[in-house]
Design a protein around this motif. Sequence first.
Motif, PDB file in Angstrom:
ATOM      1  N   SER A  14    -111.354 102.277  84.711  1.00  0.00           N
ATOM      2  CA  SER A  14    -111.027 100.873  84.476  1.00  0.00           C
ATOM      3  C   SER A  14    -110.035 100.749  83.318  1.00  0.00           C
ATOM      4  CB  SER A  14    -112.300 100.102  84.150  1.00  0.00           C
ATOM      5  OG  SER A  14    -112.009  98.756  83.887  1.00  0.00           O
ATOM      6  N   ASP A  15    -109.037  99.885  83.481  1.00  0.00           N
ATOM      7  CA  ASP A  15    -108.003  99.691  82.470  1.00  0.00           C
ATOM      8  C   ASP A  15    -107.693  98.195  82.413  1.00  0.00           C
ATOM      9  OD1 ASP A  15    -105.596  99.483  81.021  1.00  0.00           O
ATOM     10  OD2 ASP A  15    -104.904 101.444  81.734  1.00  0.00           O
ATOM     11  N   GLU A  16    -108.396  97.468  81.530  1.00  0.00           N
ATOM     12  CA  GLU A  16    -108.238  96.017  81.450  1.00  0.00           C
ATOM     13  C   GLU A  16    -106.814  95.605  81.108  1.00  0.00           C
ATOM     14  OE1 GLU A  16    -111.204  93.730  79.379  1.00  0.00           O
ATOM     15  OE2 GLU A  16    -112.725  95.230  79.851  1.00  0.00           O
ATOM     16  N   ALA A  17    -106.170  96.322  80.215  1.00  0.00           N
ATOM     17  CA  ALA A  17    -104.795  95.989  79.838  1.00  0.00           C
ATOM     18  C   ALA A  17    -103.862  96.139  81.046  1.00  0.00           C
ATOM     19  CB  ALA A  17    -104.323  96.863  78.686  1.00  0.00           C
ATOM     20  N   LEU A  18    -104.054  97.193  81.809  1.00  0.00           N
ATOM     21  CA  LEU A  18    -103.237  97.387  83.007  1.00  0.00           C
ATOM     22  C   LEU A  18    -103.502  96.277  84.018  1.00  0.00           C
ATOM     23  CD1 LEU A  18    -101.244  99.034  84.696  1.00  0.00           C
ATOM     24  CD2 LEU A  18    -103.201 100.396  85.507  1.00  0.00           C
ATOM     25  N   THR A  19    -104.756  95.942  84.217  1.00  0.00           N
ATOM     26  CA  THR A  19    -105.104  94.871  85.157  1.00  0.00           C
ATOM     27  C   THR A  19    -104.440  93.562  84.747  1.00  0.00           C
ATOM     28  OG1 THR A  19    -107.202  95.913  85.745  1.00  0.00           O
ATOM     29  CG2 THR A  19    -107.014  93.558  86.158  1.00  0.00           C
ATOM     30  N   GLU A  20    -104.537  93.222  83.466  1.00  0.00           N
ATOM     31  CA  GLU A  20    -103.914  91.982  82.977  1.00  0.00           C
ATOM     32  C   GLU A  20    -102.401  92.000  83.183  1.00  0.00           C
ATOM     33  OE1 GLU A  20    -105.056  90.829  79.025  1.00  0.00           O
ATOM     34  OE2 GLU A  20    -107.169  91.259  79.462  1.00  0.00           O
ATOM     35  N   ARG A  21    -101.766  93.121  82.899  1.00  0.00           N
ATOM     36  CA  ARG A  21    -100.317  93.225  83.060  1.00  0.00           C
ATOM     37  C   ARG A  21     -99.926  93.074  84.523  1.00  0.00           C
ATOM     38  NH1 ARG A  21     -95.660  95.766  80.702  1.00  0.00           N
ATOM     39  NH2 ARG A  21     -93.965  95.046  82.033  1.00  0.00           N
ATOM     40  N   LEU A  22    -100.650  93.770  85.409  1.00  0.00           N
ATOM     41  CA  LEU A  22    -100.341  93.682  86.843  1.00  0.00           C
ATOM     42  C   LEU A  22    -100.546  92.271  87.361  1.00  0.00           C
ATOM     43  CD1 LEU A  22    -101.922  97.009  88.140  1.00  0.00           C
ATOM     44  CD2 LEU A  22     -99.523  96.563  87.576  1.00  0.00           C
ATOM     45  N   GLU A  23    -101.624  91.618  86.942  1.00  0.00           N
ATOM     46  CA  GLU A  23    -101.854  90.234  87.359  1.00  0.00           C
ATOM     47  C   GLU A  23    -100.711  89.337  86.900  1.00  0.00           C
ATOM     48  OE1 GLU A  23    -105.728  89.361  85.781  1.00  0.00           O
ATOM     49  OE2 GLU A  23    -106.745  90.212  87.547  1.00  0.00           O
ATOM     50  N   HIS A  24    -100.296  89.498  85.645  1.00  0.00           N
ATOM     51  CA  HIS A  24     -99.190  88.704  85.100  1.00  0.00           C
ATOM     52  C   HIS A  24     -97.908  88.935  85.902  1.00  0.00           C
ATOM     53  CE1 HIS A  24     -96.496  86.794  82.243  1.00  0.00           C
ATOM     54  NE2 HIS A  24     -95.763  87.897  82.290  1.00  0.00           N
ATOM     55  N   GLU A  25     -97.570  90.194  86.138  1.00  0.00           N
ATOM     56  CA  GLU A  25     -96.335  90.521  86.859  1.00  0.00           C
ATOM     57  C   GLU A  25     -96.374  90.026  88.304  1.00  0.00           C
ATOM     58  OE1 GLU A  25     -93.692  91.530  85.420  1.00  0.00           O
ATOM     59  OE2 GLU A  25     -94.495  92.230  83.513  1.00  0.00           O
TER      60      GLU A  25
END
Length: 145
Positions: A14-25
């Motif tokens: 799990s990578d919350e920062a990656l998830t947030e970035r992907l959602e934003h993009e």
Amino acid sequence: MTAEEKPVPTVGGSDEALTERLEHELDAFNDAATGCAEHGELSVKVTDEDGQLIGGLTAWTWGGLCGIELLWVREDRRADGWGTKLLRAAEAEAMRRGCDRATVSSYTFQAPGFYQRHGYAEVGRVPGVPGGHEDVYLFKKLGGE
């Protein structure tokens, strides 16, 4: 990184920062493609007199569509109609937010029949779920029940 070094994928948990970035993009890409930038999170929950969770539902709203992500009711309360109450509350809130459609997926061993009894129609299946099951995709036009 030198000219000889090339980027390589890294695999992890799990990578919350990656998830947030992907959602934003992806939200930015989707907004540009559709012209719709109205995103919202939605949740409904019910607790007993002791404050213990009986059940809950999470969803998102975007461009007139409500996507139900999770719906769960505690096993000892499943015969009490809480699934229906949670679903109806979420649909009512989605309509208040301007949604006229809803979508959900449910494994064949979970509750596709529950959603069908509430006006959702199957629009597709994905095989390959462990145990020989499938992921059932359902859709409903809101306001018609």
